[in-house]
Design a protein around this motif. Sequence first.
Motif, PDB file in Angstrom:
ATOM      1  N   GLY A 437       0.788  -1.269   0.036  1.00  0.00           N
ATOM      2  CA  GLY A 437       0.166   0.048  -0.221  1.00  0.00           C
ATOM      3  C   GLY A 437       0.799   1.047  -0.013  1.00  0.00           C
ATOM      4  O   GLY A 437       0.241   2.338   0.495  1.00  0.00           O
ATOM      5  N   GLN A 438       2.082   1.320  -0.377  1.00  0.00           N
ATOM      6  CA  GLN A 438       2.988   2.398  -0.468  1.00  0.00           C
ATOM      7  C   GLN A 438       3.079   2.609  -2.026  1.00  0.00           C
ATOM      8  O   GLN A 438       3.353   1.991  -2.915  1.00  0.00           O
ATOM      9  CB  GLN A 438       4.298   2.280   0.140  1.00  0.00           C
ATOM     10  N   GLY A 439       2.960   3.896  -2.298  1.00  0.00           N
ATOM     11  CA  GLY A 439       3.052   4.571  -3.801  1.00  0.00           C
ATOM     12  C   GLY A 439       1.918   4.320  -4.705  1.00  0.00           C
ATOM     13  O   GLY A 439       1.913   4.175  -5.862  1.00  0.00           O
ATOM     14  N   ILE A 440       0.938   3.843  -3.971  1.00  0.00           N
ATOM     15  CA  ILE A 440      -0.585   3.788  -4.647  1.00  0.00           C
ATOM     16  C   ILE A 440      -1.509   4.732  -3.837  1.00  0.00           C
ATOM     17  O   ILE A 440      -1.502   4.540  -2.791  1.00  0.00           O
ATOM     18  CB  ILE A 440      -0.996   2.316  -4.717  1.00  0.00           C
ATOM     19  N   ALA A 441      -2.515   5.468  -4.387  1.00  0.00           N
ATOM     20  CA  ALA A 441      -3.421   6.057  -3.760  1.00  0.00           C
ATOM     21  C   ALA A 441      -4.900   5.656  -4.203  1.00  0.00           C
ATOM     22  O   ALA A 441      -5.204   5.311  -5.128  1.00  0.00           O
ATOM     23  CB  ALA A 441      -3.100   7.511  -4.220  1.00  0.00           C
ATOM     24  N   VAL A 442      -5.703   5.571  -2.993  1.00  0.00           N
ATOM     25  CA  VAL A 442      -7.087   5.153  -3.014  1.00  0.00           C
ATOM     26  C   VAL A 442      -7.919   6.199  -2.295  1.00  0.00           C
ATOM     27  O   VAL A 442      -7.441   7.022  -1.556  1.00  0.00           O
ATOM     28  CB  VAL A 442      -7.175   3.842  -2.216  1.00  0.00           C
ATOM     29  N   THR A 443      -9.151   6.182  -2.110  1.00  0.00           N
ATOM     30  CA  THR A 443      -9.921   6.673  -1.634  1.00  0.00           C
ATOM     31  C   THR A 443     -10.741   5.789  -0.506  1.00  0.00           C
ATOM     32  O   THR A 443     -10.757   4.344  -0.590  1.00  0.00           O
ATOM     33  CB  THR A 443     -11.086   7.124  -2.412  1.00  0.00           C
ATOM     34  N   PRO A 444     -11.148   6.568   0.688  1.00  0.00           N
ATOM     35  CA  PRO A 444     -11.911   5.392   1.649  1.00  0.00           C
ATOM     36  C   PRO A 444     -12.734   4.590   1.041  1.00  0.00           C
ATOM     37  O   PRO A 444     -13.157   3.440   1.185  1.00  0.00           O
ATOM     38  CB  PRO A 444     -12.184   6.521   2.697  1.00  0.00           C
ATOM     39  N   ILE A 445     -13.625   5.127   0.177  1.00  0.00           N
ATOM     40  CA  ILE A 445     -14.878   4.404  -0.358  1.00  0.00           C
ATOM     41  C   ILE A 445     -14.110   3.164  -1.306  1.00  0.00           C
ATOM     42  O   ILE A 445     -15.012   2.020  -1.305  1.00  0.00           O
ATOM     43  CB  ILE A 445     -15.875   5.352  -1.164  1.00  0.00           C
ATOM     44  N   GLN A 446     -13.152   3.352  -2.073  1.00  0.00           N
ATOM     45  CA  GLN A 446     -12.630   2.485  -2.695  1.00  0.00           C
ATOM     46  C   GLN A 446     -12.099   1.155  -1.839  1.00  0.00           C
ATOM     47  O   GLN A 446     -12.456   0.147  -2.110  1.00  0.00           O
ATOM     48  CB  GLN A 446     -11.561   2.660  -3.621  1.00  0.00           C
ATOM     49  N   MET A 447     -11.505   1.569  -0.700  1.00  0.00           N
ATOM     50  CA  MET A 447     -10.825   0.715   0.200  1.00  0.00           C
ATOM     51  C   MET A 447     -11.879  -0.250   0.773  1.00  0.00           C
ATOM     52  O   MET A 447     -11.663  -1.351   0.813  1.00  0.00           O
ATOM     53  CB  MET A 447     -10.036   1.418   1.089  1.00  0.00           C
ATOM     54  N   ILE A 448     -12.926   0.283   1.228  1.00  0.00           N
ATOM     55  CA  ILE A 448     -13.843  -0.588   1.827  1.00  0.00           C
ATOM     56  C   ILE A 448     -14.673  -1.611   0.901  1.00  0.00           C
ATOM     57  O   ILE A 448     -15.188  -2.425   1.360  1.00  0.00           O
ATOM     58  CB  ILE A 448     -14.761   0.477   2.663  1.00  0.00           C
ATOM     59  N   THR A 449     -14.956  -0.747  -0.162  1.00  0.00           N
ATOM     60  CA  THR A 449     -15.747  -1.390  -1.361  1.00  0.00           C
ATOM     61  C   THR A 449     -14.860  -2.974  -1.724  1.00  0.00           C
ATOM     62  O   THR A 449     -15.606  -4.176  -1.940  1.00  0.00           O
ATOM     63  CB  THR A 449     -16.011  -0.595  -2.284  1.00  0.00           C
ATOM     64  N   ALA A 450     -13.775  -2.516  -1.851  1.00  0.00           N
ATOM     65  CA  ALA A 450     -12.778  -3.731  -2.282  1.00  0.00           C
ATOM     66  C   ALA A 450     -12.525  -4.788  -1.396  1.00  0.00           C
ATOM     67  O   ALA A 450     -12.729  -5.928  -1.691  1.00  0.00           O
ATOM     68  CB  ALA A 450     -11.300  -3.030  -2.522  1.00  0.00           C
ATOM     69  N   VAL A 451     -12.386  -4.559  -0.135  1.00  0.00           N
ATOM     70  CA  VAL A 451     -12.273  -5.535   1.159  1.00  0.00           C
ATOM     71  C   VAL A 451     -13.825  -6.132   1.255  1.00  0.00           C
ATOM     72  O   VAL A 451     -13.831  -7.434   1.622  1.00  0.00           O
ATOM     73  CB  VAL A 451     -11.958  -4.858   2.638  1.00  0.00           C
ATOM     74  N   ALA A 452     -14.773  -5.599   0.969  1.00  0.00           N
ATOM     75  CA  ALA A 452     -16.372  -6.009   1.124  1.00  0.00           C
ATOM     76  C   ALA A 452     -16.528  -7.340   0.193  1.00  0.00           C
ATOM     77  O   ALA A 452     -17.296  -8.028   0.502  1.00  0.00           O
ATOM     78  CB  ALA A 452     -17.079  -4.856   1.066  1.00  0.00           C
ATOM     79  N   SER A 453     -15.860  -6.943  -0.994  1.00  0.00           N
ATOM     80  CA  SER A 453     -16.077  -8.029  -1.835  1.00  0.00           C
ATOM     81  C   SER A 453     -15.545  -9.474  -1.328  1.00  0.00           C
ATOM     82  O   SER A 453     -15.959 -10.226  -1.900  1.00  0.00           O
ATOM     83  CB  SER A 453     -15.329  -7.607  -3.250  1.00  0.00           C
ATOM     84  N   LEU A 454     -14.625  -9.320  -0.556  1.00  0.00           N
ATOM     85  CA  LEU A 454     -14.011 -10.567   0.102  1.00  0.00           C
ATOM     86  C   LEU A 454     -15.093 -11.135   1.343  1.00  0.00           C
ATOM     87  O   LEU A 454     -15.093 -12.452   1.540  1.00  0.00           O
ATOM     88  CB  LEU A 454     -12.666 -10.551   0.656  1.00  0.00           C
TER      89      LEU A 454
END
Length: 604
Positions: A437-454
């Motif tokens: 997670g270094q050198g890559i930029a995300v938004t909070p909504i992207q992060m929670i949506t991605a993990v929620a898929s799991l």
Amino acid sequence: MSAPPSSPGPMGWRGLPQNRPPRQRDSDKRQRAQLGHQRRMRAGMVLACITALSLALSYRLVYWQVVRREELLERANRPTLERATAQPRGTIRDRNGYLLATDSVSYKFGVSPNVVSYPEQTAIQVATITGLDASALHEIFLSDAPYTMITDSLPYTVGQQLVQMNDASFVLEPVLNRHYPNGPLAANLLGFVNAERRGLAGVEMYYSDFLNGVEQIEMPDTMPAEEIKLGHRPFTPTRNGLDLILTIDHSVQFMAEQELEQAIRDYQATGGTIIVMDPKTGDILAMTSLPTYDPNNYTTYLDAPEIFQDPAVSQQYEPGSIFKVITVAAALDTGLVSPETPFNDTGSFEVGGRIIRNWDGNGYGTRTVTEILGYSLNTGTAWLNTLLGAERFYRYVAGFGFGQPTGIDLGSEASGSVKRPGDGIWHASDLGTNAFGQGIAVTPIQMITAVASLLNNGQLMQPRVVKAIVNHGHLQERPILVRGNSVSPAIAQTMQLMMADAVEIETKTALVEGWRIGGKTGTAQVPIPGGYHATDTIASFIGFAPADDPVFIVLVKLDRPLGDSQWGSMSAAPTFKRLTQRLLNYYNIAPDQYRLLGASVDGN
């Protein structure tokens, strides 16, 4: 000049021959008689019309001056009441019908001073009702001006008191204002409406034309409902526009805001964000960020317009170790490793000419992939990325939704930033640092949506904040949308278990007594020109409960907490724990020993 003839002459006085036969003379007499009769008839008809009109006017004068005299006198003493020029805007409610945004009425108050009968007495009365200065009012009332504006904003109840004074010199104009009954609650998500009735942020902006009734959607053929009932809160739908039913739960939002305020205070952070989501649907149950504002008084914040942005969807940051969940899931989904695959951690690992070390600089010896996640090993996730290779890794990054908007129905959503081979800025070492997670930029909504898929068999949902639209009395549910699949259902279930193990290995500060939970911490350095800040971090934690069948997933992000709080395990994780305890109670989820026992009994 010749004198007039003294006799008719041969043609008679009228130029008619006097020697006509008797029968012709009789005909002329009849014609003259008929013409006279017609003239008399016309004159009679005109006289009759004038008489009837006079009688009607006399009747109306008597009716108004005698019969309805008192009513006219009362009207003469009434103030002038104008009509509101703006159309009503639809309401916004939470998923249970709790009112979040509506219209309220205030008054513009003006006066015609040249009509004021008792300036001093009137000034005292108006000052008592409105709180305005009596002497200033008295001075205005003494003038000969035909009209003077007193104030453009009087509360509805105050304006009604002025109406009751029945003063003909008053001019009161009702004005529709947007009102948020809960003040700053969910302000970043709701947004606000300006004086021109246009939404300028959040839901108010995204659905502005719908709420104003400008943009129409197809209505069903069924009869509109006179009353809509959500939970225990019925309400009358707006007829000239659309009412919005949000996915937000007012109570969950309140809890999230309380916990974020306490976290920022306790850990001395400069700001933060909390999102609570239903992982099965993508419904946002709560979304809050600080600093925030009161949309009822948005004009006081115009000098700092950045406060109107919603950091949950528009603020990009480097996620740090939370992103290790994505890397591990990708490696498992390709079949390159299993949860038990060993890795020998010597404390350093080289990728693209860069030496990568763990957060504490230590080596952890031989560890499984599950333990790589549990101990949050930078070296281990960098190793996994070398197995994946750049092409596969960035394909999975895109499959989890990074580097692109999620499609949430809120304005100003950022896309995040992902470097890729061939774009001119990517370096081979980025494959190693991006793994954690270094050198890559995300938004909070992207992060929670991605993990929620799991937590949803690998289905990547499109997050949403509007659950339904009430279209002129018709309740229409909005569709739940699946954007794609991040990993296979089997790997998603495996990751769900591995994240539960990871919390027990690494982050005991997040554990909730009585329930097994899953999650991952993140502590990311804050990038600055030329590198990273020496002390500033973004502390975060993403977690879900219950671990076996998640009802909700929570992202906690704290900006630049001080001291030991800079670590996600020391600030964001305890915040998650406090909020999760409240949510488990709110959703009436029994502790695992009772819930799982009941499930096994039902299964038998």
